[in-house]
Design an enzyme around this catalytic site. Structure first.
Site, PDB file in Angstrom:
ATOM      1  N   ASP A 292       4.505  -5.339  10.522  1.00  0.00           N
ATOM      2  CA  ASP A 292       3.238  -4.972   9.755  1.00  0.00           C
ATOM      3  C   ASP A 292       2.502  -3.605  10.243  1.00  0.00           C
ATOM      4  O   ASP A 292       2.750  -3.167  11.357  1.00  0.00           O
ATOM      5  CB  ASP A 292       2.215  -6.141  10.225  1.00  0.00           C
ATOM      6  CG  ASP A 292       1.239  -6.516   9.219  1.00  0.00           C
ATOM      7  OD1 ASP A 292       0.929  -5.528   8.250  1.00  0.00           O
ATOM      8  OD2 ASP A 292       0.574  -7.817   9.085  1.00  0.00           O
TER       9      ASP A 292
ATOM     10  N   HIS B  54      -0.395   2.794   4.889  1.00  0.00           N
ATOM     11  CA  HIS B  54      -0.844   1.606   5.704  1.00  0.00           C
ATOM     12  C   HIS B  54       0.353   0.876   6.288  1.00  0.00           C
ATOM     13  O   HIS B  54       0.115  -0.122   6.940  1.00  0.00           O
ATOM     14  CB  HIS B  54      -1.817   0.902   4.640  1.00  0.00           C
ATOM     15  CG  HIS B  54      -3.097   1.515   4.404  1.00  0.00           C
ATOM     16  ND1 HIS B  54      -4.393   1.293   4.564  1.00  0.00           N
ATOM     17  CD2 HIS B  54      -3.329   2.720   3.632  1.00  0.00           C
ATOM     18  CE1 HIS B  54      -5.178   2.043   4.386  1.00  0.00           C
ATOM     19  NE2 HIS B  54      -4.402   2.945   3.368  1.00  0.00           N
TER      20      HIS B  54
HETATM   21  O1  F6P Z   1      -1.444  -2.717   3.082  1.00  0.00           O
HETATM   22  C1  F6P Z   1      -0.690  -2.671   2.203  1.00  0.00           C
HETATM   23  C2  F6P Z   1      -0.867  -3.192   0.944  1.00  0.00           C
HETATM   24  O2  F6P Z   1       0.188  -3.082   0.037  1.00  0.00           O
HETATM   25  C3  F6P Z   1      -2.270  -2.623   0.376  1.00  0.00           C
HETATM   26  O3  F6P Z   1      -1.733  -1.453  -0.386  1.00  0.00           O
HETATM   27  C4  F6P Z   1      -2.873  -3.607  -0.408  1.00  0.00           C
HETATM   28  O4  F6P Z   1      -4.077  -3.497  -0.641  1.00  0.00           O
HETATM   29  C5  F6P Z   1      -2.568  -4.880   0.304  1.00  0.00           C
HETATM   30  O5  F6P Z   1      -1.321  -4.593   0.821  1.00  0.00           O
HETATM   31  C6  F6P Z   1      -2.280  -6.066  -0.864  1.00  0.00           C
HETATM   32  O6  F6P Z   1      -1.363  -5.923  -1.546  1.00  0.00           O
HETATM   33  P1  F6P Z   1      -1.523  -6.055  -3.186  1.00  0.00           P
HETATM   34  O7  F6P Z   1      -2.311  -4.918  -3.613  1.00  0.00           O
HETATM   35  O8  F6P Z   1      -0.025  -5.849  -3.679  1.00  0.00           O
HETATM   36  O9  F6P Z   1      -1.991  -7.292  -3.605  1.00  0.00           O
END
Ligand code: F6P
Length: 467
Positions: free
Chosen positions: A371, A163
């Site tokens: 991003d 992602h």
């Molecule tokens: O898209 C990147 C990401 O790390 C996802 O894996 C995750 O859902 C989102 O950002 C939020 O981050 P975190 O799970 O560390 O709160």
């Protein structure tokens, strides 16, 4: 992407990700959880990952069945959480994959924790798998996951989707264990990326560092395995977002927002509180707007919603302090007794409320320094009123910029470029706004969430069928 045919999904989909929604069946922040939730609701299957809780070592997975969809979650121990999540995933891979090598804090115990949690996750999932399952693993937390499954005798094709951005070779080489990590990544059969640039970085690494053969057509021969690597830009469910926005446009919260604005133009930003989102540059650009365009004073408000995230990681504490100071500075300098230029909220709102706020805004400000995709940009567009759409100001470093070319694209390193784009957006005639918006909506519909899921699952299914 692989050509047709497009087999109907007869196999069970098993999704693995670090993050699951906080409340089962409810929407949450973070692009991955939102997108995967919607994809799995459409197909049914299992969603496996971290429960979001700290618990005892060795506890069996907790399973919640909701009919078509089962959630299987495991807790992390405090040590796992520190080393795997706060440590290697978010102090090494996250900054590196967002081109911030100066922020990388590499510690060997964190790496050991990262590998240990991947092993533990694989051992917890393996007994639930059947040979016909399509296993789809998500994001940088789980790069060695397929290798761990293979060591447990799981032979079926396994897919991976990243992602975040993927860095160019020279940046990746900053990682002391880059070779081992990338060799582990070769245990996936289908590797998906958000943009061509990300795919390019991955392909270059495999060819240059691992001696892979690029066979063309998205196929690579690496470490004795045939790997497919493709671009699958993640999308949104356009109609759901648009309906939410229409309904929430007249909701109590949106009405309260509009009343508080008193006909002022609203510029809105919604981002996790993360240094990759470029929030300081955004604040500074807004300060410049009200400094050099005096007609905006008292007539424009920036509302930045920034829910705190990864709050125990020092770099996140620091960006939080920096932004609090910057917001205080701007309001101290320009606020009037009846006008607060910058509203800065460290809060989470549900998607429906946000859609209403997006619709009430004149400008969507999405200016990350880097991003993977940025689904806020897409949701903001889909939330607009077709008769009076606003203008999207979008960083060229968001994956979404490859698709939403009719936005006002800016390089956020140049603060003044953001300032000028805001002013351009505030003064843009209706006809031009409608034209740009209409073109972006066409793209959103073409590359929507269903297309993302179906294309990926179809390609993974085709690999499985060929084995
Ligand atoms: O898209 C990147 C990401 O790390 C996802 O894996 C995750 O859902 C989102 O950002 C939020 O981050 P975190 O799970 O560390 O709160």
């Amino acid at each position: 992407m692989l050509p047709k045919p497009r087999p109907v999904l007869a196999r069970r989909l098993v999704v693995v990700s670090n993050r699951l929604p906080a409340e089962r069946g409810k929407s949450s922040t973070g692009g991955l959880a939102v997108a995967v939730q919607a994809a799995l609701e459409q197909s049914g299957g299992i969603w496996f990952g971290w429960s979001g809780h700290i618990g005892e070592a060795g506890a069996p997975p907790h399973i919640v069945d909701t009919g078509r969809l089962s959630y299987a979650t495991v807790d992390l121990t405090r040590q796992d959480y520190e080393e795997y999540y706060n440590g290697f995933a978010n102090r090494v891979l996250w900054p590196l994959f967002h081109f911030r090598s100066g922020l990388v804090e590499f510690r060997r115990p964190d790496l050991a924790g990262y590998l240990r949690v991947n092993r533990h996750f694989a051992a917890s999932l393996a007994p639930m798998l059947t040979p016909g399952d399509l296993v789809w693993v998500h994001d940088y937390h789980l790069i060695p996951f397929a290798r761990e499954l293979r060591s447990l005798g799981i032979e079926q094709p396994i897919g991976f989707f990243l992602h975040t951005p993927f860095p160019p070779v020279e940046l990746l080489r900053v990682l002391p264990n880059h070779r081992d990590l990338m060799e582990a990544m070769c245990q996936y059969d289908l590797v998906g990326f958000q943009t061509e640039g990300d795919l390019q970085g991955y392909r270059d690494y495999l060819v240059r560092e691992l001696g892979a053969k690029d066979l063309g057509g998205g196929r690579l021969l690496a470490m004795g395995r045939l790997i497919r690597a493709e671009v699958y830009p993640i999308g949104i469910d356009v109609d759901v977002v648009a309906e939410n926005a229409l309904a929430a446009g007249s909701s109590r919260l949106t009405r309260r927002l509009l009343e508080s604005l008193r006909d002022r133009d609203l510029i809105i930003g919604v981002d996790r509180l993360d240094y990759s989102k470029g929030l300081l540059a955004r604040f500074e650009a807004f300060e410049k707007l009200i400094e050099i365009y005096p007609e905006t004073r008292g007539h424009v408000t920036l509302m930045q919603i920034a829910p705190p995230t990864r709050s125990e990681v020092p770099e996140y504490l620091e960006i939080r302090r920096t932004l609090e100071a910057a917001a205080g500075h701007i309001n101290g300098r320009f606020a009037e007794f009846d006008w607060t230029p910058l509203r800065y909220l460290n809060k989470t709102f549900n998607q429906r409320t946000l859609a209403g706020f997006f619709r009430a805004s004149r400008i969507g400000l999405v200016t990350p320094l880097r991003d993977g995709m940025n689904l806020v940009a897409k949701e903001w567009v889909a939330s607009q009123d077709p008769n009076d759409p606003g203008v999207l100001v979008l960083s060229c470093f968001a994956g979404a910029a490859a698709e939403l070319t009719e936005a006002l694209i800016v390089n956020p390193v140049d603060r003044l470029a953001i300032t000028e784009a805001m002013q351009h957006g505030l003064t843009m005639p209706l006809v031009e706004r409608q034209e740009r918006w209409g073109a972006m909506m066409k793209t959103l519909r073409r590359n929507d969430l269903t297309a993302w899921r179906e294309n990926y699952v179809r390609d993974l299914g085709a690999i499985s069928a060929g084995k």
